[in-house]
Enzyme design. Structure first.
Site, PDB file in Angstrom:
ATOM      1  N   LYS A 101     -34.392 -11.906  44.863  1.00  0.00           N
ATOM      2  CA  LYS A 101     -34.002 -10.929  45.880  1.00  0.00           C
ATOM      3  C   LYS A 101     -35.026 -10.812  47.015  1.00  0.00           C
ATOM      4  O   LYS A 101     -34.655 -10.588  48.168  1.00  0.00           O
ATOM      5  CB  LYS A 101     -33.764  -9.577  45.229  1.00  0.00           C
ATOM      6  CG  LYS A 101     -32.538  -9.542  44.323  1.00  0.00           C
ATOM      7  CD  LYS A 101     -32.325  -8.152  43.760  1.00  0.00           C
ATOM      8  CE  LYS A 101     -31.026  -8.065  42.974  1.00  0.00           C
ATOM      9  NZ  LYS A 101     -30.994  -8.977  41.837  1.00  0.00           N
TER      10      LYS A 101
ATOM     11  N   GLU B 271     -37.366  -0.848  47.725  1.00  0.00           N
ATOM     12  CA  GLU B 271     -36.446  -0.686  48.849  1.00  0.00           C
ATOM     13  C   GLU B 271     -36.217   0.802  49.097  1.00  0.00           C
ATOM     14  O   GLU B 271     -36.370   1.625  48.180  1.00  0.00           O
ATOM     15  CB  GLU B 271     -35.081  -1.313  48.535  1.00  0.00           C
ATOM     16  CG  GLU B 271     -34.973  -2.779  48.785  1.00  0.00           C
ATOM     17  CD  GLU B 271     -33.558  -3.269  48.569  1.00  0.00           C
ATOM     18  OE1 GLU B 271     -33.290  -4.411  48.960  1.00  0.00           O
ATOM     19  OE2 GLU B 271     -32.715  -2.534  48.029  1.00  0.00           O
TER      20      GLU B 271
ATOM     21  N   HIS C  56     -25.657   1.619  37.255  1.00  0.00           N
ATOM     22  CA  HIS C  56     -25.544   0.407  38.070  1.00  0.00           C
ATOM     23  C   HIS C  56     -24.624  -0.645  37.439  1.00  0.00           C
ATOM     24  O   HIS C  56     -24.644  -1.800  37.842  1.00  0.00           O
ATOM     25  CB  HIS C  56     -26.926  -0.198  38.347  1.00  0.00           C
ATOM     26  CG  HIS C  56     -27.880   0.768  38.983  1.00  0.00           C
ATOM     27  ND1 HIS C  56     -27.781   1.142  40.309  1.00  0.00           N
ATOM     28  CD2 HIS C  56     -28.927   1.457  38.459  1.00  0.00           C
ATOM     29  CE1 HIS C  56     -28.740   2.005  40.580  1.00  0.00           C
ATOM     30  NE2 HIS C  56     -29.440   2.218  39.485  1.00  0.00           N
TER      31      HIS C  56
ATOM     32  N   ARG D  75     -21.555 -17.011  41.738  1.00  0.00           N
ATOM     33  CA  ARG D  75     -20.670 -17.269  40.593  1.00  0.00           C
ATOM     34  C   ARG D  75     -19.365 -16.516  40.800  1.00  0.00           C
ATOM     35  O   ARG D  75     -19.215 -15.763  41.765  1.00  0.00           O
ATOM     36  CB  ARG D  75     -21.331 -16.789  39.304  1.00  0.00           C
ATOM     37  CG  ARG D  75     -21.765 -15.320  39.407  1.00  0.00           C
ATOM     38  CD  ARG D  75     -22.238 -14.752  38.097  1.00  0.00           C
ATOM     39  NE  ARG D  75     -22.910 -13.471  38.253  1.00  0.00           N
ATOM     40  CZ  ARG D  75     -22.313 -12.302  38.404  1.00  0.00           C
ATOM     41  NH1 ARG D  75     -20.991 -12.237  38.469  1.00  0.00           N
ATOM     42  NH2 ARG D  75     -23.016 -11.181  38.517  1.00  0.00           N
TER      43      ARG D  75
END
Length: 471
Positions: free
Chosen positions: A115, A198, A233, A290
């Site tokens: 990421k 973040e 999440h 994917r």
């Protein structure tokens, strides 16, 4: 086209791939652990092979799988989702062995798999990213980065996915306490302990765009899915298209998603995920290289079989569509029917399914791998089946899903079915005015009483009769 496809996965996605291959006239090989030996997908494949060791390691055994593919005469491998699906080393090993990997090329997987690097690349090509840091090496560095960005912030694993390695922090003490937890979880889950920070976007919508790209430079998107209804999440309910995007924002975000795919020379089916804040600003989140669990709802509103598309692209075929040919018709909802107890913090449930009755009718689809007598094992994801409905209008689609949930019967283990019935009745969900905090915010309104299993009553009556007969 290939002759035989080995599927390096299990459960409903393995069965989904088998069906797609059957329609293309391709033979299939299913791999399975001892725990999965009698499951439906194993029975439906043309051939099956035990892979080991253990219930999990076999599905991750790169070179064992490739050796097996050679032994079985498979000329292609489909990884599904999870397990090795986003493992660049696996893709390279397939290529080295002369076996086609049904997915993007290994460098694209690698480029989008971490990421931190992906964020930097997206910023360099003008795709909006959430303010954040590079890799963190100490508590002091983490606190400094957090205070520069501004609280709240979220600690994230660079190699993460599936909600693991995430920690929301509201102050410096949170950062100091959560950093070692995030690092430890990242190392355990992904073998990579790199984490970064973040800005935490409060109450966002989680919007993802379906990308399709061939090996001839053609890249299009198939619209979006709203995956905001999550717990820890992990996605629970997905809808397509989003209720918050207008044509202008959809076009802008779709073009950004295509730009992301082009930037890494992407060449198969994939998903670009964004967060959209209260002011309708969008930010790149990640790219999943994917097929997604929720690909079903995009298929329902576009009429495009994404799994067959993956296979055709891997075989070198060109996309038959241009962007202007893509149309979105109606709405679709997917509910993940999980073996979990929503009244007990979604605790996973294991056991034997003693009764099973699935809904049907117009606009109804079930992708599953369970049946009466199936034993839910403790080793894998809790997903039992995916209930998908489509309708011409949003209201019709919600009503159809509620009807199907009312018909769906799974006995023997607790499931998320009664919880989803409450969701479909909730005005906040129906309005589309929900964010990733929906499950937490609506907890009281979505409470319900467990339905009593008729089998329990029968057992109780029988026990009472036996007890009375002994008197």
């Amino acid at each position: 086209m290939f002759k035989k496809v080995l599927i390096t996965n299990r459960g409903e996605i393995a069965l989904r791939i088998i069906r797609a291959c059957n329609e293309l006239g391709l033979r299939t090989v299913a791999i399975h652990s001892e725990a999965d030996a009698t499951t439906l997908y194993v029975k439906k494949a043309d051939e099956a092979a035990l892979i080991g060791p253990g219930p999990l390691a076999g599905y991750l055994n790169i070179y064992g799988i490739i050796d097996l593919a050679k032994q079985m005469g498979a000329d292609a491998i489909h990884p599904g989702y999870g397990f090795l699906s986003e493992n660049a080393e696996f893709g390279r090993a397939c290529a080295d062995a002369g076996i086609i990997f049904i997915g993007p090329h290994p460098q694209a997987i690698k480029d989008m798999g971490l990421k931190i690097e992906a964020r930097q690349k997206m910023a360099s090509i003008g795709v909006p990213v959430i303010p954040g840091s590079t890799a963190l090496h100490s508590e002091e560095e983490a606190v400094e980065a957090a205070e520069k960005i501004g609280y709240p912030v979220i600690l994230k694993a660079s190699a993460g996915g599936g909600g693991r390695g995430l920690r929301v922090c509201w102050n410096a003490n949170n950062v100091r306490r959560m950093l070692p937890l995030a690092v430890g979880e990242a190392k355990k889950a992904f073998g990579n302990d790199a984490v970064f920070i973040e800005k935490y976007i409060e109450e966002p919508h989680h919007i993802e765009f379906q990308i399709v790209a061939d090996k001839h430079g053609n890249v299009i998107h198939l619209g979006e899915r709203d995956c905001s209804l999550q717990r820890r999440h992990q996605k629970l309910v997905e809808i397509a298209p989003s209720l918050i995007l207008d044509d202008k924002l959809r076009r802008e975000m779709g073009e950004a998603a295509v730009t992301v795919a082009r930037s890494v020379g992407y060449d198969n089916v994939g998903t670009v995920e964004f967060l959209v804040d209260k002011n309708r600003n969008y930010y790149f989140l990640e790219m999943n290289t994917r097929i997604q669990v929720e690909h079903t709802i995009t298929e329902e509103i576009t009429g495009i079989d994404l799994v067959q598309t993956m296979i055709r692209i891997a075989a070198g075929e060109k996309l038959p569509l241009k962007q202007e040919d893509v149309t979105l018709r109606g709405y679709a909802i997917q509910c993940r029917i999980n073996a979990e107890d929503p009244l007990n913090d979604f605790l996973p449930a294991i056991g034997k399914i003693t009764g099973y009755y699935s809904p049907g009718g117009y606009g109804v689809r079930i992708d599953g791998n369970v049946y009466r007598g199936y034993t839910v094992p403790p080793y894998y994801d809790s997903l039992l089946a995916k209930l998908v409905v489509r309708g011409e209008t949003w209201d019709e689609t919600v009503r159809r899903m509620h009807r199907c949930l009312s018909e769906y019967v799974i006995r023997g283990v607790k499931t998320t079915i009664p919880y989803y019935k409450k969701v479909m009745e909730d005005p906040k969900f129906i309005s589309g005015n929900f964010s990733t905090r929906y499950v937490e915010e609506q907890a009281e309104k979505l409470s319900y009483e467990h339905e009593k299993d008729p089998a329990d009553a029968a057992i109780a009556i029988a026990a009472a009769i036996v007890a009375h007969s002994k008197v």
